[in-house]
Design a protein around this motif. Structure first.
Motif, PDB file in Angstrom:
ATOM      1  N   THR A 125       0.848  -1.185   0.000  1.00  0.00           N
ATOM      2  CA  THR A 125       0.000   0.000   0.000  1.00  0.00           C
ATOM      3  C   THR A 125       0.883   1.234   0.000  1.00  0.00           C
ATOM      4  O   THR A 125       2.076   1.178   0.317  1.00  0.00           O
ATOM      5  CB  THR A 125      -0.908   0.037   1.235  1.00  0.00           C
ATOM      6  N   LEU A 126       0.285   2.366  -0.324  1.00  0.00           N
ATOM      7  CA  LEU A 126       1.066   3.600  -0.330  1.00  0.00           C
ATOM      8  C   LEU A 126       1.641   3.880   1.054  1.00  0.00           C
ATOM      9  O   LEU A 126       2.773   4.349   1.190  1.00  0.00           O
ATOM     10  CB  LEU A 126       0.182   4.770  -0.779  1.00  0.00           C
ATOM     11  N   LYS A 127       0.882   3.582   2.079  1.00  0.00           N
ATOM     12  CA  LYS A 127       1.362   3.861   3.434  1.00  0.00           C
ATOM     13  C   LYS A 127       2.638   3.083   3.732  1.00  0.00           C
ATOM     14  O   LYS A 127       3.584   3.608   4.323  1.00  0.00           O
ATOM     15  CB  LYS A 127       0.288   3.509   4.462  1.00  0.00           C
ATOM     16  N   GLU A 128       2.671   1.824   3.316  1.00  0.00           N
ATOM     17  CA  GLU A 128       3.858   1.016   3.562  1.00  0.00           C
ATOM     18  C   GLU A 128       5.066   1.580   2.815  1.00  0.00           C
ATOM     19  O   GLU A 128       6.178   1.605   3.336  1.00  0.00           O
ATOM     20  CB  GLU A 128       3.597  -0.430   3.141  1.00  0.00           C
ATOM     21  N   VAL A 129       4.853   2.031   1.587  1.00  0.00           N
ATOM     22  CA  VAL A 129       5.959   2.579   0.798  1.00  0.00           C
ATOM     23  C   VAL A 129       6.477   3.874   1.423  1.00  0.00           C
ATOM     24  O   VAL A 129       7.695   4.067   1.567  1.00  0.00           O
ATOM     25  CB  VAL A 129       5.501   2.829  -0.651  1.00  0.00           C
ATOM     26  N   LEU A 130       5.565   4.760   1.817  1.00  0.00           N
ATOM     27  CA  LEU A 130       5.997   6.024   2.417  1.00  0.00           C
ATOM     28  C   LEU A 130       6.733   5.776   3.729  1.00  0.00           C
ATOM     29  O   LEU A 130       7.681   6.487   4.063  1.00  0.00           O
ATOM     30  CB  LEU A 130       4.792   6.933   2.645  1.00  0.00           C
ATOM     31  N   ARG A 131       6.297   4.769   4.463  1.00  0.00           N
ATOM     32  CA  ARG A 131       6.967   4.448   5.719  1.00  0.00           C
ATOM     33  C   ARG A 131       8.419   4.047   5.471  1.00  0.00           C
ATOM     34  O   ARG A 131       9.332   4.429   6.188  1.00  0.00           O
ATOM     35  CB  ARG A 131       6.227   3.312   6.418  1.00  0.00           C
ATOM     36  N   ILE A 132       8.652   3.282   4.408  1.00  0.00           N
ATOM     37  CA  ILE A 132      10.018   2.879   4.065  1.00  0.00           C
ATOM     38  C   ILE A 132      10.856   4.082   3.670  1.00  0.00           C
ATOM     39  O   ILE A 132      12.005   4.242   4.097  1.00  0.00           O
ATOM     40  CB  ILE A 132       9.990   1.831   2.936  1.00  0.00           C
ATOM     41  N   LEU A 133      10.282   4.971   2.863  1.00  0.00           N
ATOM     42  CA  LEU A 133      11.023   6.166   2.442  1.00  0.00           C
ATOM     43  C   LEU A 133      11.344   7.056   3.642  1.00  0.00           C
ATOM     44  O   LEU A 133      12.395   7.692   3.691  1.00  0.00           O
ATOM     45  CB  LEU A 133      10.217   6.952   1.404  1.00  0.00           C
ATOM     46  N   THR A 134      10.451   7.092   4.605  1.00  0.00           N
ATOM     47  CA  THR A 134      10.661   7.919   5.789  1.00  0.00           C
ATOM     48  C   THR A 134      11.849   7.438   6.607  1.00  0.00           C
ATOM     49  O   THR A 134      12.499   8.221   7.301  1.00  0.00           O
ATOM     50  CB  THR A 134       9.394   7.901   6.669  1.00  0.00           C
ATOM     51  N   ARG A 135      12.156   6.160   6.491  1.00  0.00           N
ATOM     52  CA  ARG A 135      13.270   5.612   7.257  1.00  0.00           C
ATOM     53  C   ARG A 135      14.613   6.190   6.833  1.00  0.00           C
ATOM     54  O   ARG A 135      15.620   6.008   7.507  1.00  0.00           O
ATOM     55  CB  ARG A 135      13.290   4.092   7.132  1.00  0.00           C
ATOM     56  N   THR A 136      14.646   6.900   5.699  1.00  0.00           N
ATOM     57  CA  THR A 136      15.891   7.562   5.297  1.00  0.00           C
ATOM     58  C   THR A 136      16.191   8.757   6.186  1.00  0.00           C
ATOM     59  O   THR A 136      17.309   9.278   6.178  1.00  0.00           O
ATOM     60  CB  THR A 136      15.783   8.066   3.849  1.00  0.00           C
ATOM     61  N   ASN A 137      15.168   9.230   6.945  1.00  0.00           N
ATOM     62  CA  ASN A 137      15.309  10.417   7.798  1.00  0.00           C
ATOM     63  C   ASN A 137      15.509  11.704   7.000  1.00  0.00           C
ATOM     64  O   ASN A 137      15.875  12.724   7.581  1.00  0.00           O
ATOM     65  CB  ASN A 137      16.456  10.260   8.800  1.00  0.00           C
TER      66      ASN A 137
END
Length: 391
Positions: A364-376
């Motif tokens: 889902t989009l939420k899962e993808v954005l969560r991964i991108l957020t992990r870059t800080n």
């Protein structure tokens, strides 16, 4: 299960490669931690947040552990689950914690979680027949769409459109004037088998125009967007793919063309055989290059270059995943916008930001954005189908 194994399980889950049983296990333990428990931690200090969260989780899980130690076998099983639960909850909630802090609590209690509601794209397209009638395509059932000039058009349930030659090809050139088009929307993809046996995968927001039957000395189609071609070999009839600024000529081979109008470059990547890429300005030919397997031509602002690439990574979309290698953030977001049918805005400068990693296109989009957020490096605000990217 040893510590090493449960850490591996969490990595598998976060990378989108967990089995259904593994997903249920991780998510069941994550659900033990209610959202209010997170939101009630009133602190803006990220390190303190993690420590408070860690202590609450350990207290909760240990309390459950003490009440369930009734048999050695059950204890062993419970210990395994305990370790898994600790790791799963901590890792997932750590990501959530960062997100809450960095987006200024944009996911507030009672608000709509739009990102959770946005599902990935799927098999859908619109076919326009030569008489102008339109057929909506999806991946739900097998259907015969039309039969004309000895060719049957069939929609298959797995997102495949086939042109099946029922009788000997007609040689009358009038049939070459009968064109069909297939167009995928944002959030769509589709495959098509042309009447010569060539297979074309169309990515989201793409368009292919082709004759019902290939007559004459060549096989010519028109492409906008992105397509991967497995061309049926025919030494007597070259296959030509025409885009806005170039042509690709082959006899039979596998290659990918990315020619989106919102991208500044046209990329042609060869996986097998040989292709000739012809640069054009209007109808005027300005140059040509031959590609070898593993090479990619990049046409930009009238000039072009050839470079060696990881060809398999260039058809990541066809294989159901995104593969980013030091890819510009805005390029990453354009790909997400096509696949999730979203609009993207930017609040602040996002120059010189790049991203590397692999993400399944089934998330889902939420899962993808969560991964991108992990870059800080970035955070996101989502409202309906509009994403605002913030530093």
């Amino acid at each position: 299960m040893e510590k090493k194994q449960f850490l591996s399980l969490i990595d598998t889950y976060i990378n989108g490669e967990a089995s259904e049983n593994e997903k249920r296990l991780v998510e069941a333990y994550y659900s033990r931690l209610s959202k209010p428990a997170i939101e009630s931690i009133e602190t803006q200090d990220e390190e303190l947040f993690k420590n408070v969260l860690l202590n609450r989780l350990l207290t909760q899980i240990r309390a459950e552990s003490e009440t369930e130690q009734t048999a050695s076998l059950r204890l062993k099983k419970h210990i395994n689950l305990w370790w898994i639960s600790v790791a799963a909850i901590l890792l997932i909630c750590f990501s959530l914690g960062i997100l809450f802090f960095r987006d200024g609590k944009s996911i507030s209690k009672g608000s709509v979680d739009y990102a959770q509601l946005i599902e990935p794209g799927g098999n859908k397209a619109v076919l326009t027949l030569s008489n102008g009638s339109k057929v909506v395509l999806d991946g739900k059932s097998n259907t015969d769409i039309a039969e004309k000039n000895g060719i049957k058009i069939k929609k298959k349930e797995n997102g495949l459109l086939e042109y099946v030659q029922l009788s000997a090809p007609v040689t009358d050139n009038q049939y070459s004037a009968l064109f069909n088009t297939i167009e995928t929307p944002k959030g769509g993809q589709y495959r098509i088998v042309l009447n010569d046996g060539t297979i074309v995968w169309l990515n989201a927001a793409s368009y292919l125009r082709y004759p019902l039957q290939f007559n004459g000395a060549e096989r010519k189609v028109e492409l906008a967007g992105e397509g991967y071609f497995e061309v049926a070999h025919n030494a007597a009839k070259p296959f030509i793919v025409v885009t806005a600024k170039q042509e690709v000529q082959v006899l039979g081979t596998h290659f990918n063309i990315g020619a989106y109008t919102d991208e500044s470059v046209i990329k042609t990547t060869l996986l097998d055989g040989s292709v000739k890429v012809i640069n054009k300005q209007g109808k005027k030919e300005t140059g040509q290059k031959y590609l070898k397997p593993g090479e990619q031509s990049v046409l930009m602002d009238g000039s072009w270059s050839v470079r060696e690439v990881d060809a398999a990574a260039q058809i990541d979309w066809k294989n159901g995943r995104f593969i980013f290698k030091d890819e510009d953030l805005k390029s990453v977001m354009r790909k997400l916008a096509r696949w999730y049918d979203i609009e993207v805005d930017y609040a602040g400068s996002m120059e010189n930001l790049s991203f590397s990693g692999k993400i399944s296109r089934s998330k889902t989009l939420k899962e993808v954005l969560r991964i991108l957020t992990r870059t800080n490096d970035v955070t996101f605000k989502v409202k309906e189908r509009r994403i605002t990217v913030m530093p």
